[in-house]
Design an enzyme around this catalytic site. Structure first.
Site, PDB file in Angstrom:
ATOM      1  N   PRO A  23      -8.032   8.779  15.147  1.00 62.06           N
ATOM      2  CA  PRO A  23      -6.598   9.247  15.535  1.00 62.06           C
ATOM      3  C   PRO A  23      -5.301   9.061  14.546  1.00 62.06           C
ATOM      4  CG  PRO A  23      -7.755   7.516  17.060  1.00 62.06           C
ATOM      5  CD  PRO A  23      -8.621   7.717  15.924  1.00 62.06           C
ATOM      6  N   THR A  47       0.897  -1.126   0.105  1.00 58.31           N
ATOM      7  CA  THR A  47       0.006  -0.067  -0.016  1.00 58.31           C
ATOM      8  C   THR A  47       0.711   1.218  -0.062  1.00 58.31           C
ATOM      9  OG1 THR A  47      -1.453   1.386   1.367  1.00 58.31           O
ATOM     10  CG2 THR A  47      -0.185  -0.277   2.479  1.00 58.31           C
ATOM     11  N   ASP A  48       0.296   2.273  -0.386  1.00 59.15           N
ATOM     12  CA  ASP A  48       0.996   3.604  -0.459  1.00 59.15           C
ATOM     13  C   ASP A  48       0.961   4.134   1.101  1.00 59.15           C
ATOM     14  OD1 ASP A  48      -1.804   4.542   0.056  1.00 59.15           O
ATOM     15  OD2 ASP A  48      -1.502   5.871  -1.569  1.00 59.15           O
ATOM     16  N   TYR A  72      -1.662  -0.419  10.986  1.00 59.56           N
ATOM     17  CA  TYR A  72      -1.873  -1.242   9.750  1.00 59.56           C
ATOM     18  C   TYR A  72      -0.705  -0.873   8.777  1.00 59.56           C
ATOM     19  CZ  TYR A  72      -3.090  -1.573   4.846  1.00 59.56           C
ATOM     20  OH  TYR A  72      -3.175  -1.696   3.342  1.00 59.56           O
ATOM     21  N   ASP A 102     -12.831  12.853  14.424  1.00 62.01           N
ATOM     22  CA  ASP A 102     -11.572  12.311  13.470  1.00 62.01           C
ATOM     23  C   ASP A 102     -10.924  11.295  14.172  1.00 62.01           C
ATOM     24  OD1 ASP A 102     -10.246  12.311  11.141  1.00 62.01           O
ATOM     25  OD2 ASP A 102      -9.121  14.216  11.706  1.00 62.01           O
ATOM     26  N   LYS A 154     -15.118   0.286   4.223  1.00 63.30           N
ATOM     27  CA  LYS A 154     -14.236   1.288   3.948  1.00 63.30           C
ATOM     28  C   LYS A 154     -15.167   2.334   3.236  1.00 63.30           C
ATOM     29  CE  LYS A 154     -10.848  -1.588   4.645  1.00 63.30           C
ATOM     30  NZ  LYS A 154     -10.122  -2.508   3.712  1.00 63.30           N
ATOM     31  N   ARG A 184      -7.112  11.330  -0.376  1.00 67.89           N
ATOM     32  CA  ARG A 184      -6.803  10.094  -0.950  1.00 67.89           C
ATOM     33  C   ARG A 184      -6.814  10.118  -2.549  1.00 67.89           C
ATOM     34  NH1 ARG A 184      -5.825  10.306   3.726  1.00 67.89           N
ATOM     35  NH2 ARG A 184      -6.221   8.771   5.347  1.00 67.89           N
TER      36      ARG A 184
HETATM   37  P1  NAD Z   1      -9.400  -7.209   2.366  1.00 70.49           P
HETATM   38  O1  NAD Z   1      -9.229  -7.109   3.729  1.00 70.49           O
HETATM   39  O2  NAD Z   1     -10.802  -6.966   1.606  1.00 70.49           O
HETATM   40  O3  NAD Z   1      -9.122  -8.859   2.011  1.00 70.49           O
HETATM   41  C1  NAD Z   1      -8.130  -9.532   2.743  1.00 70.49           C
HETATM   42  C2  NAD Z   1      -8.171 -11.081   2.651  1.00 70.49           C
HETATM   43  O4  NAD Z   1      -7.002 -11.656   3.123  1.00 70.49           O
HETATM   44  C3  NAD Z   1      -9.565 -11.514   3.322  1.00 70.49           C
HETATM   45  O5  NAD Z   1     -10.167 -12.522   2.474  1.00 70.49           O
HETATM   46  C4  NAD Z   1      -8.815 -12.312   4.432  1.00 70.49           C
HETATM   47  O6  NAD Z   1      -9.704 -13.460   4.777  1.00 70.49           O
HETATM   48  C5  NAD Z   1      -7.544 -12.691   3.919  1.00 70.49           C
HETATM   49  N1  NAD Z   1      -6.770 -13.205   5.098  1.00 70.49           N
HETATM   50  C6  NAD Z   1      -6.547 -12.260   6.277  1.00 70.49           C
HETATM   51  N2  NAD Z   1      -5.460 -12.663   7.075  1.00 70.49           N
HETATM   52  C7  NAD Z   1      -5.247 -13.991   6.452  1.00 70.49           C
HETATM   53  C8  NAD Z   1      -4.205 -14.831   6.608  1.00 70.49           C
HETATM   54  N3  NAD Z   1      -3.427 -15.030   8.168  1.00 70.49           N
HETATM   55  N4  NAD Z   1      -4.100 -15.983   6.007  1.00 70.49           N
HETATM   56  C9  NAD Z   1      -4.799 -16.216   4.837  1.00 70.49           C
HETATM   57  N5  NAD Z   1      -5.715 -15.141   4.367  1.00 70.49           N
HETATM   58  C10 NAD Z   1      -5.884 -14.052   5.223  1.00 70.49           C
HETATM   59  O7  NAD Z   1      -8.220  -6.610   1.716  1.00 70.49           O
HETATM   60  P2  NAD Z   1      -8.052  -5.749   0.233  1.00 70.49           P
HETATM   61  O8  NAD Z   1      -8.887  -4.547   0.449  1.00 70.49           O
HETATM   62  O9  NAD Z   1      -8.562  -6.694  -0.697  1.00 70.49           O
HETATM   63  O10 NAD Z   1      -6.420  -5.850   0.241  1.00 70.49           O
HETATM   64  C11 NAD Z   1      -5.610  -6.904  -0.443  1.00 70.49           C
HETATM   65  C12 NAD Z   1      -4.181  -6.506  -0.024  1.00 70.49           C
HETATM   66  O11 NAD Z   1      -3.936  -5.040  -1.065  1.00 70.49           O
HETATM   67  C13 NAD Z   1      -3.803  -6.012   1.206  1.00 70.49           C
HETATM   68  O12 NAD Z   1      -2.409  -6.710   1.232  1.00 70.49           O
HETATM   69  C14 NAD Z   1      -3.861  -4.378   1.277  1.00 70.49           C
HETATM   70  O13 NAD Z   1      -2.868  -4.427   2.234  1.00 70.49           O
HETATM   71  C15 NAD Z   1      -3.384  -4.324  -0.213  1.00 70.49           C
HETATM   72  N6  NAD Z   1      -3.982  -3.006  -0.465  1.00 70.49           N
HETATM   73  C16 NAD Z   1      -5.225  -2.736  -0.380  1.00 70.49           C
HETATM   74  C17 NAD Z   1      -5.831  -1.422  -0.735  1.00 70.49           C
HETATM   75  C18 NAD Z   1      -7.195  -0.998  -0.779  1.00 70.49           C
HETATM   76  O14 NAD Z   1      -7.509   0.305  -0.976  1.00 70.49           O
HETATM   77  N7  NAD Z   1      -8.054  -1.767  -0.509  1.00 70.49           N
HETATM   78  C19 NAD Z   1      -4.994  -0.522  -1.594  1.00 70.49           C
HETATM   79  C20 NAD Z   1      -3.346  -0.962  -1.415  1.00 70.49           C
HETATM   80  C21 NAD Z   1      -3.061  -2.087  -1.034  1.00 70.49           C
HETATM   81  P1  TYD Z   2     -10.577   4.027   4.234  1.00 72.11           P
HETATM   82  O1  TYD Z   2     -11.686   3.619   3.256  1.00 72.11           O
HETATM   83  O2  TYD Z   2     -10.958   3.410   5.499  1.00 72.11           O
HETATM   84  O3  TYD Z   2      -9.398   3.738   3.841  1.00 72.11           O
HETATM   85  P2  TYD Z   2      -7.755   4.330   4.346  1.00 72.11           P
HETATM   86  O4  TYD Z   2      -7.975   4.716   5.730  1.00 72.11           O
HETATM   87  O5  TYD Z   2      -6.940   3.185   4.237  1.00 72.11           O
HETATM   88  O6  TYD Z   2      -7.441   5.528   3.251  1.00 72.11           O
HETATM   89  O7  TYD Z   2     -10.906   5.641   4.446  1.00 72.11           O
HETATM   90  C1  TYD Z   2     -10.526   6.390   3.393  1.00 72.11           C
HETATM   91  C2  TYD Z   2     -10.609   7.753   4.064  1.00 72.11           C
HETATM   92  O8  TYD Z   2     -12.125   8.217   4.451  1.00 72.11           O
HETATM   93  C3  TYD Z   2      -9.729   8.161   5.218  1.00 72.11           C
HETATM   94  O9  TYD Z   2      -9.351   9.428   4.927  1.00 72.11           O
HETATM   95  C4  TYD Z   2     -10.782   7.979   6.218  1.00 72.11           C
HETATM   96  C5  TYD Z   2     -12.194   8.483   5.919  1.00 72.11           C
HETATM   97  N1  TYD Z   2     -13.273   8.012   6.387  1.00 72.11           N
HETATM   98  C6  TYD Z   2     -14.261   8.509   6.848  1.00 72.11           C
HETATM   99  O10 TYD Z   2     -14.468   9.914   6.633  1.00 72.11           O
HETATM  100  N2  TYD Z   2     -15.285   8.168   7.282  1.00 72.11           N
HETATM  101  C7  TYD Z   2     -15.832   6.683   7.229  1.00 72.11           C
HETATM  102  O11 TYD Z   2     -16.871   6.239   7.853  1.00 72.11           O
HETATM  103  C8  TYD Z   2     -14.494   5.995   6.972  1.00 72.11           C
HETATM  104  C9  TYD Z   2     -14.758   4.400   6.836  1.00 72.11           C
HETATM  105  C10 TYD Z   2     -13.566   6.337   6.229  1.00 72.11           C
END
Ligand code: NAD
Ligand code: TYD
Length: 357
Positions: free
Chosen positions: A292, A133-134, A159, A290, A198, A223
């Site tokens: 933390p 992730t970024d 995280y 907000d 999210k 973001r």
């Molecule tokens: P997600 O939380 O939707 O999915 C994570 C998956 O991993 C789930 O299916 C969960 O059951 C599985 N999992 C958790 N712990 C596990 C373990 N110990 N062993 C096997 N499986 C396990 O997450 P996502 O949004 O799909 O993100 C996937 C990857 O991409 C992550 O590594 C995250 O850090 C990275 N990422 C996510 C975003 C985003 O915006 N969602 C952006 C950049 C990078």
């Molecule tokens: P999120 O989807 O949790 O992704 P990340 O924290 O990994 O960027 O949140 C995106 C942005 O939205 C972040 O600045 C937190 C904000 N946010 C809210 O303002 N309200 C909400 O209920 C949630 C879940 C996130």
């Protein structure tokens, strides 16, 4: 040929598998622990497809990972598995340390042993792609340049700190043992099958339910948003052509303040599913306390992957967010099953007999 994909019942991994199987004959072994974030209902359309082998388990279970590698002999491993929600990491960081750090370490050890014993040709072709992730780069000020791959690591939440640690381990396994790794650091994703904890799916789901739309602080945190299928195409490209040991930042050049995202979602819902009383969904916006340590701004400089691998996103934010809102409107059952928890029974009720474990 087979690839092992971890965490592919989650948001991005499942989108990746659906796209992969739509484009390739190569089978995937999907290792996922099925935490609250894992949802096999997302993969219902590939249920019964011989090219998708689902195994419920933990990336930290060395014996299981050893067995899967030996049995399926994958030519690549893609690691999506992680705890991914910042707010959860603030309330209970333990799982983040276990999966993102210890789990990645155990996976690396298993992959190192497997890779070390491959015949020379397979050894040279093998890849481990680590999805990150970024957020590992920390927070930017308004006038700062976007994150390049050289930006120093400055993670601010449990995280992002746990993801940063996993990135460092992956880097060290290349440097020390020569493990053929690739790392991608992507900006915020959005799109179909996104768990409604999210920002974007939460706003859509709450708006439709007539609930408040909780905006943290002043809503001016920025973001950089990328449609999930564009993230998937970037990962495919890095897997295919990335240089070993290299890091690729992935982003959509789409920086937006949160409040603008929420207003865009409301405007699309006003157009596509107008409220009976004629009022806008934006009247449900509610500013709340907000988060933390909330990072103010993320922005990805994606020029390296564009220049070196010729990757570009296919969607603009406008096309991607419209598709996303349309998807949630067209799939109320998926949302309802997530909200009721019924999706957690899916493995028993729908996958019985097809799951390996
Ligand atoms: P997600 O939380 O939707 O999915 C994570 C998956 O991993 C789930 O299916 C969960 O059951 C599985 N999992 C958790 N712990 C596990 C373990 N110990 N062993 C096997 N499986 C396990 O997450 P996502 O949004 O799909 O993100 C996937 C990857 O991409 C992550 O590594 C995250 O850090 C990275 N990422 C996510 C975003 C985003 O915006 N969602 C952006 C950049 C990078
Ligand atoms: P999120 O989807 O949790 O992704 P990340 O924290 O990994 O960027 O949140 C995106 C942005 O939205 C972040 O600045 C937190 C904000 N946010 C809210 O303002 N309200 C909400 O209920 C949630 C879940 C996130």
């Amino acid at each position: 040929m087979t690839i092992l994909i971890t965490g592919a019942a989650g948001f991005i991994g499942a989108n990746f598998v659906l796209e992969w199987l739509a484009q390739s004959q190569e089978s995937v072994v999907n290792l996922d622990k099925l935490t609250y974030a894992g949802n096999l209902e997302t993969l219902a359309s590939v249920q019964g497809d011989d090219r998708h082998i689902f195994v419920q388990g933990d990336i930290g279970d060395s014996a299981l990972v050893d067995r899967l590698l030996a049995e399926h002999q994958p030519r690549a491993v893609i690691n999506f598995a992680a705890e991914s929600h910042v707010d959860r990491s603030i309330h209970s960081p333990d799982d983040f340390i276990q999966t993102n750090i210890v789990g990645t370490f155990r996976l690396l050890e298993a992959v190192r042993a497997y890779w070390g014993n491959l015949p020379a040709e397979d050894k040279a072709a093998f890849r481990l792609l680590h999805v990150s992730t970024d957020e590992v780069y920390g927070s930017l000020g308004l006038g700062d340049a976007a994150f390049t791959e050289q930006h120093r690591y400055e993670p601010n939440s449990p995280y992002s700190a746990s993801k940063a640690a996993s990135d460092h381990l992956v880097r060290a396994y290349h440097h020390t043992y020569g493990l053929p790794v690739l790392t991608t650091n992507c900006s915020n994703n959005y799109g179909p099958y996104h768990f409604p904890e999210k920002l974007i799916p939460l706003m859509i789901v709450n708006a439709l339910a007539g609930k408040p739309l909780p905006v943290y602080g002043d809503g001016m945190q920025i973001r950089d948003w990328l449609y999930v299928k564009d993230h998937c195409s970037a990962i495919r490209r890095v897997l295919e052509a990335g240089q070993l040991g290299e890091v690729y930042n992935i982003g959509g050049w789409n920086e937006k303040p949160n409040i603008e995202i929420v207003n865009t979602v409301c405007a699309l819902l006003d157009e596509l599913r107008p409220k009976a009383d004629g009022s806008s969904y934006s009247t449900q916006i509610s500013y709340v306390k907000d988060r933390p340590g909330h990072d103010r701004r993320y922005a990805i400089d994606a020029s390296k992957i564009e220049r070196e691998l010729g990757w570009k996103p296919a969607e603009t934010f406008e096309t991607g967010i419209r598709k996303t809102v349309q998807w949630y409107l067209a799939n109320p059952e998926w949302v309802a099953n997530v909200q009721s928890g019924a999706y957690r029974d899916w493995v028993q009720t729908q996958y019985a007999g097809t799951a390996e474990a």
